[in-house]
Design a protein around this motif. Structure first.
Motif, mmCIF file in Angstrom:
data_model
loop_
_atom_site.group_PDB
_atom_site.id
_atom_site.type_symbol
_atom_site.label_atom_id
_atom_site.label_comp_id
_atom_site.label_asym_id
_atom_site.label_seq_id
_atom_site.Cartn_x
_atom_site.Cartn_y
_atom_site.Cartn_z
ATOM 1 N N ASP A 1 0.482 11.414 45.514
ATOM 2 C CA ASP A 1 1.861 11.909 45.392
ATOM 3 C C ASP A 1 2.417 12.277 46.761
ATOM 4 O OD1 ASP A 1 1.670 11.693 42.627
ATOM 5 O OD2 ASP A 1 1.253 13.825 42.317
ATOM 6 N N GLN A 2 1.647 13.038 47.512
ATOM 7 C CA GLN A 2 2.116 13.492 48.820
ATOM 8 C C GLN A 2 2.345 12.310 49.764
ATOM 9 O OE1 GLN A 2 3.146 16.573 49.401
ATOM 10 N NE2 GLN A 2 2.607 16.946 47.259
ATOM 11 N N HIS A 3 1.468 11.327 49.686
ATOM 12 C CA HIS A 3 1.670 10.109 50.487
ATOM 13 C C HIS A 3 2.974 9.421 50.084
ATOM 14 C CE1 HIS A 3 0.997 6.169 52.285
ATOM 15 N NE2 HIS A 3 1.175 5.641 51.087
ATOM 16 N N PHE A 4 3.186 9.256 48.780
ATOM 17 C CA PHE A 4 4.384 8.572 48.301
ATOM 18 C C PHE A 4 5.652 9.336 48.667
ATOM 19 C CE2 PHE A 4 7.355 8.115 44.562
ATOM 20 C CZ PHE A 4 7.912 6.921 44.994
ATOM 21 N N PHE A 5 5.592 10.657 48.565
ATOM 22 C CA PHE A 5 6.781 11.465 48.844
ATOM 23 C C PHE A 5 7.127 11.522 50.330
ATOM 24 C CE2 PHE A 5 5.512 14.167 44.919
ATOM 25 C CZ PHE A 5 6.100 13.240 44.079
ATOM 26 N N SER A 6 6.152 11.293 51.223
ATOM 27 C CA SER A 6 6.387 11.561 52.643
ATOM 28 C C SER A 6 6.246 10.366 53.578
ATOM 29 C CB SER A 6 5.428 12.662 53.122
ATOM 30 O OG SER A 6 4.074 12.245 52.987
ATOM 31 N N ALA A 7 5.471 9.344 53.204
ATOM 32 C CA ALA A 7 5.219 8.237 54.133
ATOM 33 C C ALA A 7 6.447 7.343 54.262
ATOM 34 C CB ALA A 7 4.031 7.407 53.655
ATOM 35 N N PRO A 8 6.729 6.841 55.462
ATOM 36 C CA PRO A 8 7.827 5.875 55.609
ATOM 37 C C PRO A 8 7.546 4.630 54.780
ATOM 38 C CG PRO A 8 6.473 5.962 57.588
ATOM 39 C CD PRO A 8 6.024 7.088 56.734
ATOM 40 N N PHE A 9 8.618 3.980 54.336
ATOM 41 C CA PHE A 9 8.459 2.834 53.443
ATOM 42 C C PHE A 9 7.551 1.749 54.028
ATOM 43 C CE2 PHE A 9 12.663 3.487 50.890
ATOM 44 C CZ PHE A 9 12.091 4.588 50.287
ATOM 45 N N SER A 10 7.575 1.565 55.336
ATOM 46 C CA SER A 10 6.769 0.517 55.967
ATOM 47 C C SER A 10 5.274 0.781 55.842
ATOM 48 C CB SER A 10 7.139 0.380 57.444
ATOM 49 O OG SER A 10 6.901 1.603 58.134
ATOM 50 N N GLU A 11 4.893 2.038 55.557
ATOM 51 C CA GLU A 11 3.489 2.414 55.424
ATOM 52 C C GLU A 11 3.178 2.975 54.045
ATOM 53 O OE1 GLU A 11 2.695 5.216 58.524
ATOM 54 O OE2 GLU A 11 3.756 4.037 60.040
ATOM 55 N N ASN A 12 4.153 2.968 53.173
ATOM 56 C CA ASN A 12 4.039 3.626 51.874
ATOM 57 C C ASN A 12 3.416 2.659 50.871
ATOM 58 O OD1 ASN A 12 4.800 4.851 49.268
ATOM 59 N ND2 ASN A 12 6.019 6.239 50.543
ATOM 60 N N MET A 13 2.179 2.935 50.470
ATOM 61 C CA MET A 13 1.436 1.986 49.644
ATOM 62 C C MET A 13 2.116 1.656 48.322
ATOM 63 S SD MET A 13 -2.645 2.046 48.709
ATOM 64 C CE MET A 13 -3.141 2.150 50.430
ATOM 65 N N PRO A 14 2.600 2.644 47.551
ATOM 66 C CA PRO A 14 3.307 2.287 46.314
ATOM 67 C C PRO A 14 4.559 1.451 46.573
ATOM 68 C CG PRO A 14 2.694 4.604 46.276
ATOM 69 C CD PRO A 14 2.431 4.114 47.661
ATOM 70 N N VAL A 15 5.296 1.764 47.628
ATOM 71 C CA VAL A 15 6.508 1.003 47.948
ATOM 72 C C VAL A 15 6.148 -0.428 48.325
ATOM 73 C CG1 VAL A 15 8.466 0.809 49.532
ATOM 74 C CG2 VAL A 15 7.800 3.055 48.644
ATOM 75 N N ILE A 16 5.105 -0.595 49.122
ATOM 76 C CA ILE A 16 4.676 -1.934 49.537
ATOM 77 C C ILE A 16 4.303 -2.778 48.324
ATOM 78 C CG2 ILE A 16 2.827 -3.200 50.720
ATOM 79 C CD1 ILE A 16 2.838 -0.893 52.808
ATOM 80 N N MET A 17 3.496 -2.206 47.421
ATOM 81 C CA MET A 17 3.088 -2.961 46.234
ATOM 82 C C MET A 17 4.282 -3.256 45.333
ATOM 83 S SD MET A 17 -0.636 -1.271 45.344
ATOM 84 C CE MET A 17 -0.888 -2.361 43.938
ATOM 85 N N ALA A 18 5.217 -2.312 45.248
ATOM 86 C CA ALA A 18 6.412 -2.541 44.433
ATOM 87 C C ALA A 18 7.251 -3.680 44.999
ATOM 88 C CB ALA A 18 7.244 -1.262 44.356
ATOM 89 N N LEU A 19 7.436 -3.692 46.306
ATOM 90 C CA LEU A 19 8.240 -4.737 46.939
ATOM 91 C C LEU A 19 7.608 -6.112 46.749
ATOM 92 C CD1 LEU A 19 9.268 -2.972 50.265
ATOM 93 C CD2 LEU A 19 10.753 -3.511 48.322
ATOM 94 N N LEU A 20 6.303 -6.184 46.848
ATOM 95 C CA LEU A 20 5.631 -7.468 46.640
ATOM 96 C C LEU A 20 5.827 -7.948 45.208
ATOM 97 C CD1 LEU A 20 2.375 -6.721 48.647
ATOM 98 C CD2 LEU A 20 4.130 -8.402 49.248
ATOM 99 N N GLY A 21 5.764 -7.024 44.239
ATOM 100 C CA GLY A 21 5.999 -7.415 42.854
ATOM 101 C C GLY A 21 7.406 -7.930 42.642
ATOM 102 N N VAL A 22 8.406 -7.240 43.212
ATOM 103 C CA VAL A 22 9.799 -7.689 43.112
ATOM 104 C C VAL A 22 9.968 -9.049 43.791
ATOM 105 C CG1 VAL A 22 12.162 -7.173 43.845
ATOM 106 C CG2 VAL A 22 10.725 -5.354 42.915
ATOM 107 N N TRP A 23 9.321 -9.235 44.920
ATOM 108 C CA TRP A 23 9.368 -10.494 45.672
ATOM 109 C C TRP A 23 8.935 -11.667 44.801
ATOM 110 C CZ3 TRP A 23 11.152 -13.272 49.416
ATOM 111 C CH2 TRP A 23 10.407 -14.217 50.116
ATOM 112 N N TYR A 24 7.860 -11.485 44.052
ATOM 113 C CA TYR A 24 7.354 -12.594 43.239
ATOM 114 C C TYR A 24 8.164 -12.792 41.962
ATOM 115 C CZ TYR A 24 3.545 -12.681 46.505
ATOM 116 O OH TYR A 24 2.824 -12.785 47.664
ATOM 117 N N ILE A 25 8.600 -11.702 41.333
ATOM 118 C CA ILE A 25 9.355 -11.843 40.090
ATOM 119 C C ILE A 25 10.756 -12.377 40.358
ATOM 120 C CG2 ILE A 25 10.411 -10.548 38.187
ATOM 121 C CD1 ILE A 25 7.967 -8.651 38.376
#
Length: 546
Positions: A296-320
């Motif tokens: 949670d703390q990582h997701f709430f504070s890490a910049p998007f370029s290093e944010n693991m949930p954001v990265i995985m979400a973007l890849l999913g959107v990219w493919y769909i």
């Protein structure tokens, strides 16, 4: 990227149409793996084997920046009713906070409620572990039946299975979910009411499957001589409908809370996690919460370029939305994580399987993928054929714990070798020239090689993520689950939908009532011709059986 997501989707499609050959990309860039790897909470995500380059990745990062992720995330933390169709806050992340002092929502001291619930859970589990909870005939409880379905079952069942090496409970655990009578019948066979505790998990205490299973188990108690007081002593519940639970025969002191601000598929951190805590102990359950809180703390504070949930979400959107993919494979290379795909199916597909936005307007684009998968290496001897050679593109997540508790270390090395080889094979494939040379090297004539080689070609360029856990401990499992929760949240924000309701499950429930009446002779068979014929055949089978 700018404008609405519909406009951004068009740009994604344009970028996706530009060729990206992973085999060549790795040859051209010795630093590719390093640039496309990130770490959080001890977990490593290698996303280098994805169909991205610097240009497409910059565009995806811009998509995240232009999206509603930051705003919605802040509203979630503040307790705003981001579940707008049900006017509910979304606060499951608060359940894994270590310090909940002074946590208020709508004038209520939520922190105190969470603390009290944790204390009651811990006390019950300690009593069971110390074999001091005695049944109505004076013997210690030996078995606990957990009755629930959906989010009240999938999460705890998955986590209990995943953490098998940490089990320390003298009480055996049984999960009863499906309304299929075989489930309860099989569980009760060999158990004794006098040494069995039952926990009914249902927010409304009206979910049909849960209620009918609970009634069947209560009847079993009655048939074995248990009176009203004995049943009250042996039945617990976790529910928000105290009146219905009390009417069933459960005393208020045996009812643990469920809150409107916790959705079912996000509830294993609450009293729904009692089976997990029972099996691994209170201290290890705290570690599960701590791992989730760290993510949670990582997701709430890490910049998007290093944010693991954001990265995985973007890849999913990219493919769909860029590549038109409709499915996503979840492939844990861990026997204990074999239920993870089933858990993430609900988490992802029930959350984002929607066709309207938050305002109720039709979406002109696809959202959630079909999630499927199983534990490696079993899948390699089944559906990996499709992953490697089918024309379908199915992005995949490979998950591997680096260290294991069991003593067969060489087998774990072999398991890891298969995991890494699968991602490599999906990425690089096998060309016709390579397949032909392989056949010739095996002693085939050129004519034989030319005939067989096309069947051995794998196109490659198939995307995958690899997630490495230091070990499959409660802490890292908590972080992994929270990672997928936040990934789903980010995708819902990008797609501009409400990830926290599930109205699509209602219609089937509504229609089952009149059909049940017809099946039991209490209603007319006035349905469409197909349904009417099915009912008629079912009734004929029941009549012939009697």
């Amino acid at each position: 990227m700018s404008g609405s997501f519909t406009e951004q989707r068009n740009e994604l499609s344009h970028l996706a149409s530009e060729s990206c050959h992973l085999r060549q990309a790795f040859k051209d860039d010795a630093q590719r793996a390093q640039r496309y790897t990130t770490r959080a909470c001890g977990i490593t995500l290698d996303y280098a084997k994805n169909l991205i380059n610097d240009a497409s990745w910059r565009a995806l990062q811009q998509l995240a920046a232009n999206s509603n992720i930051s705003k919605l995330r802040e509203q979630m933390l503040q307790g705003a009713a981001i579940n707008n169709t049900e006017q509910r806050a979304v606060w499951h992340t608060r359940l894994r906070q270590q310090d909940v002092t002074g946590l208020m929502l709508d004038g209520e001291d939520i922190g105190q409620q969470i603390t009290e619930c944790r204390a009651r859970m811990a006390a019950l589990i300690d009593t069971l572990h110390q074999q001091q909870y005695l049944g109505y005939q004076g013997s210690p409880i030996t078995d606990l039946i957990w009755v629930g379905i959906g989010g009240s079952l999938l999460g705890p069942q998955m986590a209990v299975e995943a953490l098998t090496p940490y089990h320390c409970s003298p009480v055996k655990l049984h999960f009863a979910g499906n309304i299929d009578g075989a489930v309860v019948s099989d569980i009760l066979n060999g158990l004794h009411p006098a040494t069995t505790l039952v926990v009914v998990a249902s927010k409304s205490f009206g979910t049909e499957e849960t209620k009918q299973n609970a009634l069947a188990i209560r009847q079993w108690f009655t048939e074995h001589g248990a009176d009203k007081a004995a049943i009250a002593h042996h039945f617990w519940a976790t529910s928000s409908n105290i009146a219905a639970a009390a009417e069933f025969g459960i005393e208020q002191k045996n009812i643990l809370p469920m809150w409107d601000w916790v959705g079912g598929r996000y509830s294993l951190w609450s009293a729904i996690g009692l089976p997990i805590a029972l099996m691994i102990g209170n201290q290890q359950f705290k570690q599960l919460l701590a791992g989730a809180e760290a993510m949670d703390q990582h997701f709430f504070s890490a910049p998007f370029s290093e944010n693991m949930p954001v990265i995985m979400a973007l890849l999913g959107v990219w493919y769909i939305n860029g590549h038109g993919c409709q499915a996503h494979a979840l492939l844990p290379y861990s026997h204990y994580l074999r239920l993870l795909p089933s858990y993430v199916q609900q988490l992802d597909m029930e959350s984002n399987g929607k066709s309207v936005n938050r305002q109720g307007h039709a979406l002109p684009y696809a959202t959630a993928p079909v999630i499927w998968g199983d534990a490696g290496t079993n899948g390699q001897h089944a559906y990996h054929q499709l992953l490697h050679q089918s024309a379908l593109a199915v992005p995949a997540d490979f998950i591997l714990p680096l260290k294991v508790k069991h003593p067969l270390k060489d087998q774990h090395s072999r398991l890891a070798a298969h995991c890494f080889a699968q991602t490599q094979a999906l990425m690089q494939g096998k060309t016709l020239a390579e397949a032909t040379a392989e056949c010739v090297a095996q002693g085939m004539t050129e004519q034989q090689a030319a005939a067989l080689a096309p069947h051995k070609v794998s196109p490659g360029n198939k995307p995958s993520n690899t997630l490495l856990l230091p070990e499959l401990s409660p802490y890292y499992l908590g972080a992994l689950i929270a990672l997928y929760e936040h990934k789903v949240f980010c995708q819902g924000a990008i797609w501009q939908l409400n990830s926290f309701d599930q109205w699509g499950v209602e219609l089937g429930k509504q229609l089952s009532g009149p059909i049940y009446q017809a099946l039991t002779g209490n209603g007319s068979n006035n349905f469409d011709s197909s349904t009417a014929a099915l009912i008629k055949q079912f009734l004929a089978a029941q009549n012939s059986a009697s």
